[in-house]
Design an enzyme around this catalytic site. Structure first.
Site, PDB file in Angstrom:
ATOM      1  N   SER A 197      33.361  41.840  31.544  1.00 46.86           N
ATOM      2  CA  SER A 197      34.362  42.724  30.963  1.00 46.86           C
ATOM      3  C   SER A 197      35.494  41.908  30.322  1.00 46.86           C
ATOM      4  CB  SER A 197      34.865  43.701  32.029  1.00 46.86           C
ATOM      5  OG  SER A 197      35.491  44.814  31.450  1.00 46.86           O
ATOM      6  N   ASP A 226      53.277  45.026  35.315  1.00 49.37           N
ATOM      7  CA  ASP A 226      54.156  45.225  34.161  1.00 49.37           C
ATOM      8  C   ASP A 226      53.573  44.567  32.913  1.00 49.37           C
ATOM      9  OD1 ASP A 226      55.905  46.621  35.766  1.00 49.37           O
ATOM     10  OD2 ASP A 226      57.318  44.958  36.005  1.00 49.37           O
ATOM     11  N   HIS A 276      28.892  49.882  34.263  1.00 52.29           N
ATOM     12  CA  HIS A 276      29.742  48.764  33.835  1.00 52.29           C
ATOM     13  C   HIS A 276      29.936  47.733  34.941  1.00 52.29           C
ATOM     14  CE1 HIS A 276      32.700  46.621  31.538  1.00 52.29           C
ATOM     15  NE2 HIS A 276      33.659  46.856  32.412  1.00 52.29           N
TER      16      HIS A 276
END
Length: 260
Positions: free
Chosen positions: A85, A173, A232
């Site tokens: 990925s 963040d 996946h």
């Protein structure tokens, strides 16, 4: 430098670098690494802003590729590289920009393209967990159930939870701010002439026939294989079949190289 985990000892086969995906860590790949280790030494990394690796204000694929190059250079020899990925995209950029460091490339269920799925809903779910009420991992899993339907994902996310420090080992963040880069893929020219395997889950839609022209443009020696019944998260859903597929391809390409 990135945090690394090592399995096995050096053999006549090149070392294999494993690069995890978004919200993961090198530890997630421990079972796969141990199964592959008898035939070759395995190095599994925590990518930047994940696990025990340093946090940075940026999270681009060129950043990640440079991190991986530093790890390989520290090993003293080129390595085979396998990425899943997000880790697959980072590994592709590494191979395209530093082909001298990559022997062979395995890309697990990802293509060198822009995707449209946004993963920030999972960041929101992790932020919603009241860590002051988490004494054990199952407490966090129970809270995640309010926002994450898939029990496999709930368990996966909590592997990045520092129970003692009651904090996530993910720079949420920066990952949120850099998400457009994560789901994208940089404009890049050139190609990687090394042997490359694109290994996908048959139930996943991350690598489609429409992606193959771009893949072959960048990776002219690309070969394609699918693991039946896997999505996946093919290495977690079908670990035995995943390891067998990786081993078979590595052994076959080693034999081809020795006979050429």
């Amino acid at each position: 430098m990135l945090n690394t985990l090592e399995y096995g000892s050096r053999t006549d086969e090149p070392d294999l670098l494993i690069v995890h995906g978004l919200y993961g860590s090198g530890r997630n790949w421990g079972a796969v690494a141990k199964r592959l280790a008898p035939e070759r030494r395995i190095v599994s990394v925590d990518q930047r802003n994940h696990g025990h690796s340093p946090w940075f204000d940026s999270h681009s694929y060129h950043d990640m590729a440079r991190d991986l190059a530093e790890v390989i250079e520290a090993q003293g020899a080129p390595m085979d590289v396998m990425g899943h990925s997000m880790g697959g995209k980072a590994s592709m950029i590494l191979a395209l920009t530093r082909p001298d460091l990559v022997n062979r490339l395995i890309v697990a269920d990802i293509a060198p393209v822009q995707y449209t799925h946004d993963q920030n809903q999972f960041i929101a779910a992790m932020r919603a967990v009241d860590l002051s009420r988490v004494e054990k991992r199952s407490d966090a899993i129970d809270q995640l159930a309010q926002n994450v339907d898939d029990p496999t994902l709930r368990s996966f996310f909590t592997q990045s939870l520092d129970l003692n420090g009651r904090k996530w080992r993910l720079n949420l963040d920066v990952l949120e701010a850099e998400m457009p880069k994560v789901i994208g893929f940089p404009e890049i020219s050139g190609n990687f002439e090394g042997r490359t395997l694109f290994l996908s889950g048959s139930e996943s839609d991350y690598v489609t026939p429409e992606h193959r022209p771009r893949i072959r443009e960048l990776f002219p020696k690309a070969r394609f294989a699918k693991i039946t019944g896997a999505g996946h998260w093919l290495h977690a859903e079908k670990p035995r079949e995943f390891v067998q597929s990786v081993q078979a391809w590595l052994n076959a390409t080693s034999a081809q190289a020795s006979n050429s």
